[in-house]
Design a protein around this motif. Structure first.
Motif, PDB file in Angstrom:
ATOM      1  N   PRO A 410       0.785  -1.236   0.000  1.00 24.14           N
ATOM      2  CA  PRO A 410       0.000   0.000   0.000  1.00 24.14           C
ATOM      3  C   PRO A 410       0.816   1.285   0.000  1.00 24.14           C
ATOM      4  CG  PRO A 410      -0.775  -1.546   1.668  1.00 24.14           C
ATOM      5  CD  PRO A 410       0.535  -2.047   1.182  1.00 24.14           C
ATOM      6  N   GLU A 411       2.083   1.208   0.402  1.00 23.26           N
ATOM      7  CA  GLU A 411       2.863   2.463   0.483  1.00 23.26           C
ATOM      8  C   GLU A 411       3.503   2.837  -0.847  1.00 23.26           C
ATOM      9  OE1 GLU A 411       5.461   1.950   4.168  1.00 23.26           O
ATOM     10  OE2 GLU A 411       4.252   0.149   4.143  1.00 23.26           O
ATOM     11  N   MET A 446       3.674   9.199   2.609  1.00 21.03           N
ATOM     12  CA  MET A 446       2.765   8.870   3.710  1.00 21.03           C
ATOM     13  C   MET A 446       2.695   9.970   4.769  1.00 21.03           C
ATOM     14  SD  MET A 446       1.525   5.969   2.811  1.00 21.03           S
ATOM     15  CE  MET A 446       0.717   5.385   4.271  1.00 21.03           C
ATOM     16  N   SER A 447       3.487  11.023   4.600  1.00 21.49           N
ATOM     17  CA  SER A 447       3.365  12.130   5.561  1.00 21.49           C
ATOM     18  C   SER A 447       2.107  12.957   5.256  1.00 21.49           C
ATOM     19  CB  SER A 447       4.612  13.023   5.518  1.00 21.49           C
ATOM     20  OG  SER A 447       4.635  13.811   4.340  1.00 21.49           O
ATOM     21  N   GLN A 452      -2.620   9.332   3.094  1.00 21.33           N
ATOM     22  CA  GLN A 452      -2.999   8.359   4.145  1.00 21.33           C
ATOM     23  C   GLN A 452      -4.463   7.952   3.971  1.00 21.33           C
ATOM     24  OE1 GLN A 452      -2.308  10.371   7.904  1.00 21.33           O
ATOM     25  NE2 GLN A 452      -0.288  11.027   7.230  1.00 21.33           N
ATOM     26  N   ASP A 453      -5.318   8.951   3.753  1.00 18.10           N
ATOM     27  CA  ASP A 453      -6.747   8.647   3.626  1.00 18.10           C
ATOM     28  C   ASP A 453      -7.018   7.783   2.400  1.00 18.10           C
ATOM     29  OD1 ASP A 453      -7.244  10.034   5.913  1.00 18.10           O
ATOM     30  OD2 ASP A 453      -7.872  11.881   4.911  1.00 18.10           O
ATOM     31  N   MET A 500       6.715   7.973   8.953  1.00 18.41           N
ATOM     32  CA  MET A 500       6.391   6.895   9.893  1.00 18.41           C
ATOM     33  C   MET A 500       5.128   7.216  10.681  1.00 18.41           C
ATOM     34  SD  MET A 500       8.483   4.715   9.079  1.00 18.41           S
ATOM     35  CE  MET A 500       7.498   3.589  10.042  1.00 18.41           C
ATOM     36  N   LEU A 501       4.992   8.471  11.096  1.00 17.66           N
ATOM     37  CA  LEU A 501       3.775   8.823  11.849  1.00 17.66           C
ATOM     38  C   LEU A 501       2.537   8.603  10.979  1.00 17.66           C
ATOM     39  CD1 LEU A 501       4.965  12.074  13.682  1.00 17.66           C
ATOM     40  CD2 LEU A 501       4.739   9.778  14.634  1.00 17.66           C
ATOM     41  N   GLY A 502       2.664   8.964   9.699  1.00 10.81           N
ATOM     42  CA  GLY A 502       1.544   8.758   8.771  1.00 10.81           C
ATOM     43  C   GLY A 502       1.251   7.283   8.582  1.00 10.81           C
TER      44      GLY A 502
END
Ligand code: DGJ
Length: 725
Positions: A410-411, A446-447, A452-453, A500-502
Motif C-alpha cells: 500500500p505504500e 505517507m506524511s 494516508q486517507d 512513519m507517523l503517517g
C-alpha cells in the motif's frame, strides 16, 4: 514499588526487585546547577548500597578535572564540553547548539503514559508498570524535556522515551532527538544484526574500541542492513552466561544507535531516530519513539527471552496475539505473476487435502500487473486473471475449507498506474531531480493526510469486498529523493519521521477496522523486521531467502531480539529459487516449523508421496504449535560457529520440550555432537515420541545425541514429555 525515590542520596532507583536496577542521580554541577546522571544499570541491587554507590561515584568523578567529559549524563546535550555522542542537539534562535538541561522535578505514576501516535510496549492494567517522569529544562531556549522511564515489573524490563516541548518564545530546531542514552562502566563487545536483502540479521560481535561504533539506517525503513537493536556484552559473556544489555527501538523507520567508549572507562549508548531535523515552534512538542532496555545476567539467551516475552505479549496485540497461527500456502514462489483462478484453485485443492488452513494470493492480482513494472496504487482486481473478482475467488477457497488471504503493497506507487497519472505529486520526490525508481516503483508520501486517507480507503474497500482473513503488507524499496510536496523547505528534514507517523496512523486505522484479520508485514522479506511493525502486525515475513540451510542463520540471528512467533517461515521448492540447493522435504519442514509455518511452492507439481509427507508435517505442527509459538525459546548451537545448529522450545512448567537439531553438512568422523538441553527438570524423566526415556539431569549435563540421518542438510526434531519425577 519498582520506583524508589531516595531523597537523602538524591537518587531514583528503578527496579523490578529481582532482575535489574537502573539508578539515576541528581548531581550538582559547580557551574550549571542540578543535572541528571545515570550512575548504574545492571543486576538488581538493594537501596542499602546506594550510599556506597554514590560515594564511589563521586570519588570517580572527582578524580578527573575535565568534569564534563566524565559524567554519565542521563540525556547528554551538545556544546558544553561533553564531546561524546549527544542525545540531543537543539539549536535556538541564536543558531547555537549549546544546550544545558537542568533538573526541574519528577513524578511517579502507576501504569504507563502512551507515546501518542507511536507503537510501544503496552500495559493491560496499571498494576503492570510504574513510570518515573523526570523533567529537565534548558532555561535559555525554554526547551522542556521529560524523560519517561517505565519499569515493567513482570516483564523484568525497562522502557524509555522522551517528550520535548518548546516552552520558549522562539523556534528550537531538534537534530535526531534520541529515545535513550545509557552509561555503563567498562568496555563492552557490541553485538548487532546486519545484513542485506536475502541475508538478513547475521550476528556480528565487535570488540570494544575507543571511539564510536555506529549502526544506522537512513533508508526510511528499519532496513535489511542494520536492525534497530544493539546488545552490549562483557568479553566473557556467552549465550548462557554473563552480563548482557539489549537495546531495541520500537520503530520502523530511519534510526541510529551509537556506542562510544572513552579513555576513562565509560561506555555510552545513544539511540533513536535518524534523518530527523525537526522545527519545534513555541507550544509544540516532539515525542520520541520508545526504546526497550533489557538487562540479563544469563547471557544472550537470557536477554533474548526477556525480549521475546515482552514483544510477544506486550508489543504484539489483538485477536491473533495468542491464537495458533494458521498453516498457510502462498502462491508467490509457486506462480509468481503467472496465475489465474484455475491455477490458484488447483493449489487450494491440494492445500486443503494436506490440511493447510489458509491460501494466500500474493502479488499480481490487481490493475494490469503481470510483472513488477506497473499498477501499484490501483487496488482494483484484474478480472482478466480473476473473473468474478476477489469475492468469488475467496468464496471458492472458503468452500474448500480454507481461509483466504491477500497481498498488498500500500505504500507504493508505480509510475505506470492510474494513481500516478492522477496524482504525480503524491510520491516522495524533490523538485528538479530525477525520481529514482527501484523495482520500477516510487514511494507514496505517507506524511500527507490525503495520501494516508487514500490508502486507508483503497485497502479497506478491498477488505470489505470479500471474506479476506489474512493480509500480507509488503514494502519493496527504500527512500530516495525523500521530499514532500506538502512540506515547506524548512520542514523537509521532518519527512522521514512524518512518513512513519503517517504510516502508523494508517496501520492503526486499518487494523482496528479489521480486528480479526491476521496481518503479516513484509519488506522485500525482512527489511522491516522490528517491534514497531509487530505492534500492528503480529508476524513478519522473515526473508525472501527461503533456502532452508540459509534460513538456519537468518532465523537464528532474528531470534536474538525477536520471538519465533513473529517469524514467517515457509517450505519452498527444490532446487531452491535463491541458491539452487536441493534439500529434503523433511529438512525444509523442520526448519520452517520453528516459525509461522507455510508452504510456498506449486503443490500441484508434487507427487502423492510428497503430499502425504506434508500432511504428516502439518499434523505435527498443529500438535506442537502452541509450544513453538508460546514456549520459551533457547538457542543451543550456532550456525555462525559450526556446522550444527540447534534450538529448543520449552513449556513454562518444563513438562514439555521440542528440541530442533540441524546439520548443514555431513562430516566423516564427526566430533562430539551431543546437544546439551536447557530448561529441563533435572529430577524428572522425559519420554520421546518413540517411548525412549531420558533423565533430565543427563539431558542437561551430557545432552542429546541427534542421530542425524545420513547426508548433508539433515535434521532431527525430538519431542520430550515429562513422565515422572
Ligand atoms: C517481496 C516479498 O518479500 C515476496 O514474498 C513477495 O511478496 C514479493 N515481494 C511480491 O512482489
Amino acid at each position: 514499588m519498582p520506583v524508589y525515590v531516595l531523597s537523602k542520596s538524591q537518587t531514583f532507583h528503578l527496579t523490578d526487585n529481582s532482575h535489574f536496577s537502573y539508578i539515576l542521580k541528581i548531581a550538582e554541577d559547580p557551574a550549571a546547577g542540578k543535572t541528571l546522571h545515570q550512575i548504574y544499570w545492571g543486576a538488581a541491587v538493594s537501596d542499602g548500597c546506594l550510599d556506597y554507590l554514590c560515594d564511589e561515584y563521586q570519588m570517580d568523578l572527582a578524580s578527573f578535572d575535565a568534569f564534563t567529559q566524565v559524567p554519565p549524563f542521563a540525556y547528554p546535550t551538545s556544546g558544553r564540553g561533553d564531546y561524546r555522542p549527544a542525545a540531543i542537539r537543539a539549536v535556538g534562535e541564536d543558531g547555537n547548539d549549546c544546550t544545558l538541561l537542568t533538573y526541574q522535578g519528577y513524578e511517579v505514576r502507576a501504569g504507563k503514559p502512551v507515546p501518542a501516535g507511536l507503537p510501544h510496549v503496552y500495559t493491560e492494567d496499571d498494576a503492570e508498570a510504574n513510570t518515573l517522569i523526570i523533567r529537565m529544562k534548558d532555561e535559555k531556549t525554554g526547551l522542556a524535556v521529560a524523560l519517561c522511564y517505565t519499569v515493567h515489573e513482570k516483564l523484568h524490563t525497562l522502557t524509555q522515551s522522551v517528550r520535548l516541548e518548546n516552552n520558549g518564545t522562539h523556534t528550537v530546531t531538534l537534530y535526531n532527538p534520541a529515545s535513550a542514552s545509557v552509561s555503563l562502566r567498562g568496555g563492552y563487545d557490541m553485538l548487532h544484526l546486519q545484513g542485506a536483502w536475502i541475508k538478513e540479521r547475521s550476528i556480528e560481535r565487535i570488540q570494544p574500541m575507543h571511539g564510536i561504533r555506529e549502526i544506522s539506517s537512513n533508508r526510511g525503513a528499519s532496513s535489511h542492513q542494520h536492525n534497530p537493536f544493539v546488545a552490549l556484552l562483557r568479553a566473557d559473556t556467552t549465550e548462557f552466561t554473563g552480563d548482557c544489555y539489549g537495546m531495541a527501538l520500537v520503530y520502523s523507520g530511519s534510526h541510529r544507535m551509537l556506542v562510544e567508549q572513552n579513555a576513562f572507562g565509560y561506555t555510552r549508548f545513544v539511540g533513536g531516530v535518524n534523518e530527523c531535523t525537526w522545527k519545534l515552534e513555541p507550544g509544540d512538542a516532539f515525542q520520541t519513539p520508545e526504546m526497550m532496555l533489557v538487562y540479563s545476567d544469563a547471557g544472550l539467551n537470557g536477554m533474548s527471552q526477556l525480549f521475546h516475552t515482552m514483544i510477544r505479549t506486550r508489543v504484539c496485540r489483538g485477536f491473533w496475539r495468542d491464537q495458533p497461527r494458521p498453516v498457510l500456502v502462498n502462491n508467490w514462489e509457486a506462480t509468481y505473476f503467472d496465475f489465474n483462478t484455475d491455477k490458484l484453485l488447483g493449489i487450494a485443492q491440494k492445500a486443503a487435502q494436506i490440511g493447510a488452513e489458509l491460501l494466500v494470493l500474493d502479488d499480481g492480482w490487481f490493475g494490469k500487473r503481470n510483472s513488477d513494472n506497473c499498477s501499484l496504487g490501483d487496488w482494483v482486481v484484474n478480472e482478466e486473471k480473476l473473473p468474478g473478482g476477489i469475492g468469488l475467488l475467496a468464496e471458492k477457497v472458503n468452500e474448500l475449507g480454507l481461509k483466504f488471504g491477500l497481498w498488498f503493497e500500500p505504500e507504493m506507487i508505480s509510475p505506470d498506474s492510474g494513481l500516478y497519472r492522477a496524482h504525480p505529486d503524491w510520491c516522495l520526490h524533490v523538485p528538479d531531480r530525477p525520481r529514482s525508481e527501484r523495482r520500477q516503483q516510487l514511494i507514496l508520501d505517507m506524511s500527507r493526510k490525503d495520501v494516508q486517507d487514500y490508502v486507508i480507503d483503497a485497502v479497506s474497500s478491498v477488505l470489505d469486498s470479500a471474506n479476506i482473513e489474512y493480509v500480507k503488507w509488503d514494502m519493496n524499496r527504500n527512500f530516495t529523493e525523500a521530499g514532500s510536496a506538502m512540506l515547506p523547505a524548512d520542514r523537509q528534514g521532518e519527512l522521514h519521521h512524518r512518513y512513519m507517523l503517517g504510516l502508523y496512523r494508517v496501520l492503526e486505522e486499518i487494523t482496528s477496522r479489521f480486528p480479526e484479520i491476521l496481518f503479516e508485514s513484509c519488506s522485500g522479506g525482512g527489511g522491516r523486521f522490528d517491534a514497531g511493525m509487530l505492534y500492528y502486525m503480529p508476524q513478519t515475513w522473515t526473508s525472501d531467502d527461503s533456502d532452508a540451510v540459509e534460513r538456519l542463520s537468518i532465523q537464528y540471528g532474528t531470534s536474538v531480539a525477536y520471538p519465533p512467533a513473529a517469524m514467517g517461515a515457509h517450505v519452498s521448492a527444490v532446487p531452491n529459487h535463491q541458491v539452487g540447493r536441493v534439500t529434503s522435504l523433511a529438512f525444509r519442514g523442520h526448519v520452517a516449523m520453528s516459525g509461522n509455518f507455510g508452504y510456498e511452492l506449486d503443490l500441484t507439481a508434487l507427487s502423492s508421496e510428497e503430499l502425504d509427507e506434508m500432511k504428516e508435517q502439518i499434523l505435527f505442527i498443529k500438535k506442537h504449535r502452541r509450544l513453538t509459538q508460546q514456549g520459551r525459546f533457547t538457542r543451543l548451537a550456532s550456525p555462525f560457529e559450526g556446522y550444527i545448529t540447534a534450538w529448543q522450545f520449552a513449556s513454562v512448567d518444563q513438562d514439555e520440550l521440542l528440541v530442533c537439531m540441524f546439520r548443514r553438512y555431513a562430516k566423516a568422523g564427526a566430533e562430539n555432537e551431543f546437544i546439551r538441553i536447557r530448561d529441563v527438570d533435572v529430577n524428572a524423566w522425559y519420554e520421546d515420541e518413540d517411548g525412549k526415556h531420558y533423565h533430565g539431569s543427563a539431558l542437561k549435563q551430557i545432552g542429546l545425541l541427534p542421530h542425524f540421518p545420513f547426508g548433508d542438510a539433515s535434521s532431527r526434531i525430538v519431542h520430550l514429555r515429562k513422565v515422572k519425577n
